[in-house]
Design a protein around this motif. Structure first.
Motif, mmCIF file in Angstrom:
data_model
loop_
_atom_site.group_PDB
_atom_site.id
_atom_site.type_symbol
_atom_site.label_atom_id
_atom_site.label_comp_id
_atom_site.label_asym_id
_atom_site.label_seq_id
_atom_site.Cartn_x
_atom_site.Cartn_y
_atom_site.Cartn_z
ATOM 1 N N CYS A 201 41.306 47.643 30.586
ATOM 2 C CA CYS A 201 40.913 47.101 32.086
ATOM 3 C C CYS A 201 42.082 45.986 32.718
ATOM 4 N N VAL A 202 42.125 46.181 33.952
ATOM 5 C CA VAL A 202 42.917 45.278 34.761
ATOM 6 C C VAL A 202 42.009 44.423 35.635
ATOM 7 N N VAL A 203 42.145 43.127 35.721
ATOM 8 C CA VAL A 203 41.326 42.114 36.276
ATOM 9 C C VAL A 203 42.085 41.680 37.409
ATOM 10 N N LEU A 204 41.376 41.650 38.524
ATOM 11 C CA LEU A 204 42.303 41.165 39.914
ATOM 12 C C LEU A 204 41.511 39.760 40.192
ATOM 13 N N GLU A 205 42.335 38.829 40.768
ATOM 14 C CA GLU A 205 41.919 37.321 41.194
ATOM 15 C C GLU A 205 42.713 37.146 42.169
ATOM 16 N N LYS A 206 42.303 37.109 43.309
ATOM 17 C CA LYS A 206 42.647 36.581 44.743
ATOM 18 C C LYS A 206 43.933 37.587 44.964
ATOM 19 N N GLY A 207 43.820 38.799 44.806
ATOM 20 C CA GLY A 207 44.650 39.859 45.087
ATOM 21 C C GLY A 207 45.938 39.978 44.301
ATOM 22 N N GLU A 208 45.730 39.518 43.048
ATOM 23 C CA GLU A 208 46.795 39.390 42.080
ATOM 24 C C GLU A 208 46.463 39.800 40.567
ATOM 25 N N SER A 209 47.031 40.693 39.966
ATOM 26 C CA SER A 209 46.851 40.966 38.341
ATOM 27 C C SER A 209 46.664 39.780 37.528
ATOM 28 N N VAL A 210 45.741 39.293 37.008
ATOM 29 C CA VAL A 210 45.756 38.137 36.128
ATOM 30 C C VAL A 210 45.425 38.505 34.719
ATOM 31 N N TRP A 211 44.765 39.541 34.496
ATOM 32 C CA TRP A 211 44.542 39.792 33.112
ATOM 33 C C TRP A 211 44.702 41.415 32.888
ATOM 34 N N ALA A 212 44.982 41.950 31.871
ATOM 35 C CA ALA A 212 45.282 43.232 31.501
ATOM 36 C C ALA A 212 45.102 43.388 29.933
ATOM 37 N N GLY A 213 44.440 44.553 29.626
ATOM 38 C CA GLY A 213 44.394 44.771 27.927
ATOM 39 C C GLY A 213 43.174 45.927 27.584
ATOM 40 N N ALA A 214 43.329 46.151 26.415
ATOM 41 C CA ALA A 214 42.200 46.996 26.006
ATOM 42 C C ALA A 214 40.658 46.324 26.267
ATOM 43 N N THR A 215 39.824 47.548 26.485
ATOM 44 C CA THR A 215 38.639 47.002 26.778
ATOM 45 C C THR A 215 37.888 46.362 25.635
ATOM 46 N N GLY A 216 38.224 46.537 24.632
ATOM 47 C CA GLY A 216 37.676 45.845 23.263
ATOM 48 C C GLY A 216 38.215 44.336 23.316
ATOM 49 N N ASP A 217 39.319 44.132 24.004
ATOM 50 C CA ASP A 217 39.881 42.694 23.868
ATOM 51 C C ASP A 217 39.360 41.785 25.097
ATOM 52 N N LEU A 218 38.350 42.450 25.829
ATOM 53 C CA LEU A 218 37.824 41.833 27.165
ATOM 54 C C LEU A 218 36.729 40.819 26.561
ATOM 55 N N THR A 219 37.260 39.502 26.525
ATOM 56 C CA THR A 219 36.438 38.433 25.718
ATOM 57 C C THR A 219 35.265 37.833 26.694
ATOM 58 N N HIS A 220 34.512 37.147 26.290
ATOM 59 C CA HIS A 220 33.510 36.450 27.070
ATOM 60 C C HIS A 220 34.340 35.507 27.815
ATOM 61 N N ASP A 221 35.126 34.785 27.349
ATOM 62 C CA ASP A 221 36.058 33.748 28.342
ATOM 63 C C ASP A 221 36.571 34.231 29.357
ATOM 64 N N VAL A 222 37.114 35.521 29.096
ATOM 65 C CA VAL A 222 37.611 36.419 30.368
ATOM 66 C C VAL A 222 36.844 36.713 31.445
ATOM 67 N N THR A 223 35.705 37.164 30.999
ATOM 68 C CA THR A 223 34.827 37.480 31.878
ATOM 69 C C THR A 223 34.173 36.540 32.562
ATOM 70 N N ALA A 224 33.898 35.363 31.905
ATOM 71 C CA ALA A 224 33.300 34.209 32.674
ATOM 72 C C ALA A 224 34.204 33.594 33.525
ATOM 73 N N ARG A 225 35.619 33.771 33.127
ATOM 74 C CA ARG A 225 36.496 33.010 34.215
ATOM 75 C C ARG A 225 36.795 33.710 35.388
ATOM 76 N N TYR A 226 36.929 35.258 35.181
ATOM 77 C CA TYR A 226 37.187 36.036 36.344
ATOM 78 C C TYR A 226 36.336 36.846 36.916
ATOM 79 N N LEU A 227 35.218 37.156 36.244
ATOM 80 C CA LEU A 227 34.108 38.161 36.844
ATOM 81 C C LEU A 227 32.821 37.448 37.080
ATOM 82 N N GLY A 228 32.639 35.969 36.817
ATOM 83 C CA GLY A 228 31.506 35.505 36.905
ATOM 84 C C GLY A 228 30.183 35.845 36.150
ATOM 85 N N VAL A 229 30.491 36.326 34.779
ATOM 86 C CA VAL A 229 29.467 36.742 34.031
ATOM 87 C C VAL A 229 29.154 35.736 32.889
#
Length: 229
Positions: A201-229
């Motif tokens: 997965c590659v996560v964008l925030e305000k037009g910039e790559s802010v996180w990249a890694g294996a799908t299994g490493d996509l933690t709740h903290d990352v999704t809560a911070r950048y994806l609003g989940v």
């Protein structure tokens, strides 16, 4: 894994308004990558930039080692990138078969292969695309992209607004394509479904790559911070 598609520090503007501030992205041969982020964070803009519908102002975009910067959109498609755009954009007055034939290039993906993947299209080859259901139009948009026989398939919100049963059909087809070795870049809002197909997965925030890694490493903290989940 060698990079088939590679974006490095890509920036882009709409007029004088900057939309991308530094996008880094790689898709390897046979790999599926999810491009993620809240609405308005640059996912579709990144895809438009890859496809040369929007020119980037800095950074580099390479596909199979080739600089895509100087190319027109149709030459990017000929280079081996198939796009399933947001909103489907089928040719409504044309039949299903005519839509598919309009994009055809030589290779294993022909009408027979597309209708094996999506049997509904085989039942509606003579029907005008504008009379199809939303789900059938999405299948047609994917089939039309496959008819270009791409090395990389880009799907922008391929299941948005579809009924749950149709969404599952689309995701099953995407998983089949991944299993067959096709490289895929996919944008969607469903983290659960993305996780079922994406290697990374590659996560964008305000037009910039802010996180990249294996799908299994996509933690709740990352999704809560950048994806609003």
């Amino acid at each position: 894994m060698s990079a088939l598609l590679e974006l490095s520090r890509v920036t882009a503007f709409y007029g004088e308004s900057q939309a991308l501030f530094g996008v880094d992205l790689q898709v390897g041969e046979g790999e599926a990558v999810a491009l993620m982020g809240r609405n308005g964070m640059g996912k579709t803009t990144t895809i438009r930039t890859i496809m040369r519908m929007l020119r980037h102002s800095d950074g580099s975009i390479r596909f199979s080692g080739r600089d895509l910067g100087p190319l027109a959109s149709h030459r990017v498609a000929r280079a081996g990138i198939g796009l399933v755009p947001e909103g489907r954009r089928c040719f409504a007055p044309l039949s299903v078969e005519e839509n598919l034939v309009s994009a055809a290039r030589s290779g294993p993906w022909d009408i027979a292969a597309v209708t094996r993947l999506f049997p509904r299209l085989g039942e509606r080859l003579s029907q005008k695309a504008g009379l199809l259901s939303g789900g059938e139009q999405q299948m047609l948009a994917i089939g039309r992209a496959l008819m270009t026989n791409p090395r990389l398939l880009i799907l922008d919100e391929a299941t948005e607004g579809l009924a749950p049963v149709v969404r599952q059909e689309i995701w099953a087809a995407i998983r089949d394509l991944k299993s067959a070795g096709l490289s895929i870049l996919v944008v969607d809002k469903s983290i659960r479904e993305l996780a079922s197909v994406a290697d990374r997965c590659v996560v964008l925030e305000k037009g910039e790559s802010v996180w990249a890694g294996a799908t299994g490493d996509l933690t709740h903290d990352v999704t809560a911070r950048y994806l609003g989940v």
